[in-house]
Design a protein around this motif. Structure first.
Motif, mmCIF file in Angstrom:
data_model
loop_
_atom_site.group_PDB
_atom_site.id
_atom_site.type_symbol
_atom_site.label_atom_id
_atom_site.label_comp_id
_atom_site.label_asym_id
_atom_site.label_seq_id
_atom_site.Cartn_x
_atom_site.Cartn_y
_atom_site.Cartn_z
ATOM 1 N N TYR A 130 -15.697 -147.639 3.390
ATOM 2 C CA TYR A 130 -17.137 -147.829 3.977
ATOM 3 C C TYR A 130 -16.224 -148.043 5.040
ATOM 4 C CZ TYR A 130 -19.607 -150.902 6.180
ATOM 5 O OH TYR A 130 -21.189 -151.889 6.926
ATOM 6 N N ASP A 131 -15.453 -148.273 5.114
ATOM 7 C CA ASP A 131 -14.299 -148.709 6.827
ATOM 8 C C ASP A 131 -14.735 -147.045 7.518
ATOM 9 O OD1 ASP A 131 -14.032 -150.761 6.347
ATOM 10 O OD2 ASP A 131 -12.381 -151.013 5.691
ATOM 11 N N LEU A 132 -14.072 -146.346 6.771
ATOM 12 C CA LEU A 132 -13.982 -145.155 7.258
ATOM 13 C C LEU A 132 -15.327 -144.728 7.874
ATOM 14 C CD1 LEU A 132 -12.141 -142.474 7.748
ATOM 15 C CD2 LEU A 132 -12.431 -141.776 5.648
ATOM 16 N N ILE A 133 -15.859 -144.965 7.174
ATOM 17 C CA ILE A 133 -17.269 -143.747 7.305
ATOM 18 C C ILE A 133 -18.363 -145.126 8.823
ATOM 19 C CG2 ILE A 133 -19.954 -143.814 6.742
ATOM 20 C CD1 ILE A 133 -18.723 -143.336 3.851
ATOM 21 N N LYS A 134 -17.711 -146.094 8.733
ATOM 22 C CA LYS A 134 -17.779 -147.552 9.582
ATOM 23 C C LYS A 134 -17.764 -146.469 11.290
ATOM 24 C CE LYS A 134 -18.097 -151.614 11.123
ATOM 25 N NZ LYS A 134 -17.159 -153.271 10.762
ATOM 26 N N GLU A 135 -16.289 -145.719 10.939
ATOM 27 C CA GLU A 135 -15.328 -145.681 12.115
ATOM 28 C C GLU A 135 -15.955 -144.402 12.606
ATOM 29 O OE1 GLU A 135 -10.665 -144.824 12.929
ATOM 30 O OE2 GLU A 135 -11.327 -146.279 11.793
ATOM 31 N N GLU A 136 -16.255 -143.807 11.644
ATOM 32 C CA GLU A 136 -16.382 -142.287 12.192
ATOM 33 C C GLU A 136 -18.287 -142.193 12.698
ATOM 34 O OE1 GLU A 136 -16.341 -139.753 8.508
ATOM 35 O OE2 GLU A 136 -14.247 -140.274 8.785
ATOM 36 N N THR A 137 -19.166 -143.260 12.251
ATOM 37 C CA THR A 137 -20.218 -143.024 12.786
ATOM 38 C C THR A 137 -20.614 -143.893 13.775
ATOM 39 O OG1 THR A 137 -20.708 -144.767 11.408
ATOM 40 C CG2 THR A 137 -21.017 -142.976 10.753
ATOM 41 N N GLY A 138 -19.616 -144.772 14.463
ATOM 42 C CA GLY A 138 -19.666 -146.045 15.644
ATOM 43 C C GLY A 138 -20.601 -146.757 14.736
ATOM 44 N N GLU A 139 -21.079 -147.360 13.232
ATOM 45 C CA GLU A 139 -21.975 -148.118 13.195
ATOM 46 C C GLU A 139 -21.695 -149.402 13.424
ATOM 47 O OE1 GLU A 139 -24.999 -148.027 13.347
ATOM 48 O OE2 GLU A 139 -25.584 -145.712 12.918
ATOM 49 N N ASP B 150 -22.321 -153.403 11.010
ATOM 50 C CA ASP B 150 -21.888 -153.383 9.382
ATOM 51 C C ASP B 150 -23.078 -153.373 9.543
ATOM 52 O OD1 ASP B 150 -19.267 -153.623 9.045
ATOM 53 O OD2 ASP B 150 -19.297 -155.862 9.549
ATOM 54 N N GLU B 151 -23.987 -154.180 10.634
ATOM 55 C CA GLU B 151 -25.524 -154.636 10.915
ATOM 56 C C GLU B 151 -26.687 -152.637 10.353
ATOM 57 O OE1 GLU B 151 -29.627 -155.909 13.116
ATOM 58 O OE2 GLU B 151 -27.827 -157.384 13.201
ATOM 59 N N GLY B 152 -25.959 -151.986 11.203
ATOM 60 C CA GLY B 152 -26.573 -150.437 11.307
ATOM 61 C C GLY B 152 -26.111 -149.926 10.031
ATOM 62 N N MET B 153 -25.105 -149.526 9.579
ATOM 63 C CA MET B 153 -24.729 -149.095 8.222
ATOM 64 C C MET B 153 -26.063 -150.038 6.810
ATOM 65 S SD MET B 153 -22.049 -147.405 8.382
ATOM 66 C CE MET B 153 -20.889 -147.496 6.345
ATOM 67 N N ALA B 154 -26.011 -151.314 6.770
ATOM 68 C CA ALA B 154 -27.872 -152.417 5.840
ATOM 69 C C ALA B 154 -28.405 -151.423 6.704
ATOM 70 C CB ALA B 154 -27.461 -153.244 6.403
ATOM 71 N N ASN B 155 -28.601 -150.614 7.507
ATOM 72 C CA ASN B 155 -29.746 -150.387 8.048
ATOM 73 C C ASN B 155 -30.225 -149.074 7.293
ATOM 74 O OD1 ASN B 155 -31.150 -153.039 9.428
ATOM 75 N ND2 ASN B 155 -29.949 -152.396 11.461
ATOM 76 N N ILE B 156 -29.277 -148.827 7.546
ATOM 77 C CA ILE B 156 -29.104 -147.036 6.330
ATOM 78 C C ILE B 156 -29.148 -147.140 4.558
ATOM 79 C CG2 ILE B 156 -29.066 -145.666 7.945
ATOM 80 C CD1 ILE B 156 -25.451 -145.378 7.482
ATOM 81 N N GLY B 157 -29.194 -148.223 4.465
ATOM 82 C CA GLY B 157 -28.898 -148.440 3.472
ATOM 83 C C GLY B 157 -27.327 -148.706 2.733
ATOM 84 N N ILE B 158 -26.008 -148.442 2.731
ATOM 85 C CA ILE B 158 -24.756 -148.732 3.045
ATOM 86 C C ILE B 158 -24.559 -150.051 3.041
ATOM 87 C CG2 ILE B 158 -22.297 -147.370 3.781
ATOM 88 C CD1 ILE B 158 -24.679 -144.882 3.997
ATOM 89 N N TYR B 159 -23.817 -150.521 2.374
ATOM 90 C CA TYR B 159 -22.271 -151.909 1.960
ATOM 91 C C TYR B 159 -21.471 -151.525 1.155
ATOM 92 C CZ TYR B 159 -27.760 -153.547 2.362
ATOM 93 O OH TYR B 159 -28.708 -154.096 2.373
ATOM 94 N N ARG B 160 -20.559 -152.568 1.829
ATOM 95 C CA ARG B 160 -19.578 -152.519 1.871
ATOM 96 C C ARG B 160 -19.012 -153.608 0.625
ATOM 97 N NH1 ARG B 160 -14.531 -155.811 3.193
ATOM 98 N NH2 ARG B 160 -12.955 -154.444 4.271
ATOM 99 N N ILE B 161 -17.914 -153.131 -0.384
ATOM 100 C CA ILE B 161 -17.783 -153.779 -1.601
ATOM 101 C C ILE B 161 -16.430 -153.984 -1.169
ATOM 102 C CG2 ILE B 161 -16.524 -153.113 -4.211
ATOM 103 C CD1 ILE B 161 -18.601 -151.109 -4.816
ATOM 104 N N HIS B 162 -17.033 -155.526 -1.640
ATOM 105 C CA HIS B 162 -15.188 -156.311 -0.805
ATOM 106 C C HIS B 162 -13.807 -156.029 -1.953
ATOM 107 C CE1 HIS B 162 -12.737 -159.866 -0.260
ATOM 108 N NE2 HIS B 162 -13.897 -160.454 1.016
#
Length: 198
Positions: free
Chosen positions: A158-167, A169-181
């Motif tokens: 999740y962190d890698l995708i978030k970093e690569e896309t510049g999204e 957490d809210e943006g990731m949730a909007n596209i339907g991707i969530y982080r497992i703790h």
């Protein structure tokens, strides 16, 4: 924790922070040498990943796991399993509001994954193997596709995708991707049938 006369201290990721493992107990748990060894085995299993405790009804499986959770500072999400439970019941629940509109809600298992809790699957022996199959990717890959199209990913992916896309957490949730703790753990409790002899 006192093991074989030695005081052990260990930092373990659990919940939303790192807690120092101590032997102090705020519960009514009464320990003896067997319990200390068993809790130590559970701690070792926790460090590796998810695990299952199997034993006859009333032998103290739940109490031991709750003691482990207390030692590690976990919030426990108890999930009582039943024979007719479906895989959908296990991960998402469809609810209807007063206007007749339906929506999907995260099950307690998914909430535990997102918040880093210890999910306690009580009665895992009751589930049909087809229902258990939905947990395979969650347990082994820390990834799961939900029925409404949302997806949960292991924290590092999740962190890698978030970093690569510049999204965000809210943006990731909007596209339907969530982080497992990273602290999320699943503990199964399974009963055994007493051997009645042959």
């Amino acid at each position: 924790m006192n093991v074989f006369g030695h005081v052990l201290t260990n930092k373990v990721a659990c919940g939303n922070s790192f807690n120092t493992l101590t032997s102090e107990s705020s519960s009514e748990f009464v320990s003896n040498p067997y319990h200390k060894e068993f809790i130590n085995d559970l701690l070792t299993s926790h460090m590796v990943g998810d695990f299952c405790v199997i034993g006859p009804r009333g032998c103290g499986k739940s109490v031991a796991v709750m003691r482990l959770a207390e030692l590690l500072g976990y919030q426990v999400e108890p999930i009582l399993l039943y024979q007719d439970m479906t895989s959908r019941d296990l991960v998402q629940q469809r609810v209807t509001n007063s206007k007749g509109d339906t929506s999907w809600h995260f099950s307690p298992l998914i909430v535990a994954a997102l918040k880093g809790k210890m999910a306690l699957l009580d009665g895992i022996h009751r589930l049909h193997h087809g229902t258990l199959a939905v947990l395979h990717r969650l347990l082994h890959d820390r990834e799961i596709q939900l029925y409404d199209g949302k997806r949960l990913l292991r924290h590092d992916r999740y962190d890698l995708i978030k970093e690569e896309t510049g999204e965000t957490d809210e943006g990731m949730a909007n596209i339907g991707i969530y982080r497992i703790h990273p602290s999320f753990r699943v503990v199964g409790l399974a009963g055994t049938t007493p051997n009645r002899g042959s």
